[in-house]
Design a protein around this motif. Structure first.
Motif, PDB file in Angstrom:
ATOM      1  N   ALA A 190       0.825  -1.208   0.000  1.00 30.85           N
ATOM      2  CA  ALA A 190       0.000   0.000   0.000  1.00 30.85           C
ATOM      3  C   ALA A 190       0.858   1.257   0.000  1.00 30.85           C
ATOM      4  O   ALA A 190       0.531   2.250  -0.663  1.00 30.85           O
ATOM      5  N   ALA A 191       1.994   1.225   0.728  1.00 33.07           N
ATOM      6  CA  ALA A 191       2.874   2.391   0.782  1.00 33.07           C
ATOM      7  C   ALA A 191       3.472   2.692  -0.585  1.00 33.07           C
ATOM      8  O   ALA A 191       3.635   3.867  -0.961  1.00 33.07           O
ATOM      9  N   LEU A 192       3.822   1.657  -1.342  1.00 33.31           N
ATOM     10  CA  LEU A 192       4.352   1.871  -2.686  1.00 33.31           C
ATOM     11  C   LEU A 192       3.379   2.662  -3.553  1.00 33.31           C
ATOM     12  O   LEU A 192       3.782   3.486  -4.383  1.00 33.31           O
ATOM     13  N   ARG A 193       2.114   2.420  -3.364  1.00 33.60           N
ATOM     14  CA  ARG A 193       1.100   3.056  -4.213  1.00 33.60           C
ATOM     15  C   ARG A 193       0.653   4.418  -3.692  1.00 33.60           C
ATOM     16  O   ARG A 193       0.352   5.323  -4.482  1.00 33.60           O
ATOM     17  N   LEU A 194       0.625   4.609  -2.367  1.00 33.76           N
ATOM     18  CA  LEU A 194      -0.063   5.763  -1.800  1.00 33.76           C
ATOM     19  C   LEU A 194       0.844   6.864  -1.262  1.00 33.76           C
ATOM     20  O   LEU A 194       0.444   8.037  -1.264  1.00 33.76           O
ATOM     21  N   LEU A 195       2.025   6.528  -0.748  1.00 33.93           N
ATOM     22  CA  LEU A 195       2.830   7.550  -0.088  1.00 33.93           C
ATOM     23  C   LEU A 195       3.346   8.573  -1.082  1.00 33.93           C
ATOM     24  O   LEU A 195       3.719   8.229  -2.210  1.00 33.93           O
TER      25      LEU A 195
END
Length: 491
Positions: A190-195
């Motif tokens: 999720a961090a790869l996509r959202l941060l």
């Protein structure tokens, strides 16, 4: 760009990115308390001795504290998304390695690695909140972070007890670490996509202040080591490290001032401490965490060793505090813009009242019914804790420039770690000293909690003195201005 121009899709993405940060933060903070109830399982299943078990607990706290400020500065310099992803990957891999450890030595080594990863992640979370949110949205985000801090601290013992209950006393401790794997992998994806991405700032590229890193690291190590090893290192010689710590930290301060005078990039911009809101907030954080975190240490010891509760039952007894803390932090995140430091004062008063009522419950309801009698007082104390931590974090970081948010967040969390270690050393000394003199476990708990209340009253006095000295200005409810897709404008 304003929030209106960004649109609802970008706003939704911003809050989704926050949930990723909070999930990682919950996991790392949970690991500081969930292990405590698994120590007997490690001793039985792995053959670990007392020294090994001590380092499983204290080593995590040490490396966590050592990594915070350098990691925060690294995120400011190289991008918080990149450093966050590295820390999350390291924590997940270290968790798997802890669960697979074949002997106590390897367990301690991987546990130290876990602590480093936690220290890398924590300041990125506060920095990303500073980067992504403004005004009332930032206060609300810090309110959610405060809920996570309270929940993760209190829910660790019951979660650990449940895992030991499900998987047995010989190998149940391994699942205390394995439980991080699915959470860590999901959060990483999720961090790869959202941060938000933060490209390096144009112009001169600042480097890491390595002498500052070494001086600060050595100073924090010398300060925390005798505190976290207070019960394991007998004798008074350990306290000789405290003046050594003072000298090292004074050297760090002088070096950072020299860096500033010569126009070099310091590890920590000392001008932050000229901001009253920041310096007071850090001090309050240190003193308050020295008081409230000791509750779980002595209370669960009392229930297991003094009353005969199982690890699961003792852990579940702290849930009222966790629930109260989550509620208090969520509500206060919306009120801090209007009431400022007054909210912190109210929270500290409620925590002190709740702990005093716990002391009364232990006196009035002896035996196995004490956890039920203390449930409502713990709920009240938890509400106060949520109303303390979340607003104090918001007020402390409100005036910090975004390009220094990582290092500033590292200082704030370092104060929490040092305060927790000092408080546990002080309250633990009172508790164990009374037991050593063949005293009643109930009386030992009451004396320990009275010591904790005294520490919290010191924090309350600091907050009241600050409020009387000057009128606290509320935060300006400015709309959110930085989208997750945009670079940090001040990085």
């Amino acid at each position: 760009m304003t929030m209106d121009k960004a649109g609802p899709a970008a706003d939704k993405r911003r809050w989704q990115a926050l949930w990723v940060c909070l999930t990682a933060g919950f996991m790392t903070l949970l690991d500081s308390s969930i292990v405590n109830v698994a120590l007997p399982s490690m001793e039985r299943g792995l053959g670990a001795d007392t020294a090994d078990l001590s380092w499983v607990v204290s080593g995590y706290a040490l490396t966590f504290g050592l990594a915070l400020v350098p990691a925060g500065r690294l995120g400011d310099l190289r991008g918080r998304r990149t450093v966050f992803l590295f820390g999350l990957a390291l924590f997940t891999l270290a968790s798997a390695a802890c669960g697979l450890a074949s002997d106590a030595g390897w367990l301690v080594f991987f546990r130290l690695s876990q602590g480093v990863a936690s220290g890398i992640l924590a300041p990125q979370t506060t920095g990303l909140i500073q980067q992504m949110f403004r005004g009332t949205d930032r206060a609300r985000a810090f309110g959610m972070l405060g809920s996570v801090v309270g929940l993760s601290t209190a829910i660790g013992p019951p979660a650990g007890g449940l895992l030991i209950h499900l998987f047995g006393t010989d190998d149940g401790w391994r699942w205390v670490f394995y439980v991080n794997l699915p959470i860590g992998v999901a959060a990483f994806c999720a961090a790869l996509r959202l941060l938000p991405r933060t490209p390096p700032a144009p112009g001169r590229r600042e480097g890491m202040d390595l002498p500052g890193v070494l001086l600060l690291g050595a100073g924090v190590l010398a300060l925390m080591l005798p505190l976290v090893q207070e019960q394991q290192w007998t004798g008074r010689l350990k306290w000789a490290l405290l003046p050594v710590a003072a000298l090292l930290l004074a050297g760090f301060w002088a070096w950072e001032r020299w860096q500033g005078w010569w126009g070099q990039a310091p590890l920590l911009d000392l001008r932050l401490f000229a901001q009253r809101s920041f310096s007071l907030g850090v001090l309050l954080n240190l003193v308050y965490f020295a008081g409230f975190t000791t509750l779980f240490f002595v209370y669960t010891l009392f229930l297991q060793n003094g009353v005969g509760y199982t690890a699961l039952a003792a852990g579940l007894s702290s849930l009222p505090f966790a629930c109260g803390s989550a509620i208090g932090a969520a509500v206060s995140g919306r009120l801090v813009v209007r009431h400022g430091r007054k909210l912190v004062i109210a929270g500290l008063g409620v925590v002190a009242l709740g702990l005093l009522t716990v002391i009364a419950a232990v006196q009035l309801v002896p035996g196995r019914g004490v956890a039920w009698a203390a449930a409502l007082p713990l709920l009240i104390a938890g509400l106060g804790s949520g109303v303390t931590i979340s607003p104090n974090t918001t007020l402390t970081l409100a005036s910090v420039p975004v390009q220094r948010a990582g290092a500033a967040g590292g200082v704030l969390v370092t104060a929490q770690r040092i305060g927790s270690a000092a408080g546990i050393a002080a309250v633990g000394a009172v508790y164990f000293a009374h037991l050593a003199n063949h005293g009643s476990p109930a009386t030992a708990l009451q004396l320990g909690l009275l010591t904790a209340v005294g520490i919290i009253v010191v924090a309350l006095a600091l907050a009241v003195a600050d409020l009387r000295e000057r009128q606290v200005e509320p935060l300006s409810p400015v709309p959110s201005a930085v989208r997750p897709e945009e670079p940090d404008p001040a990085a």
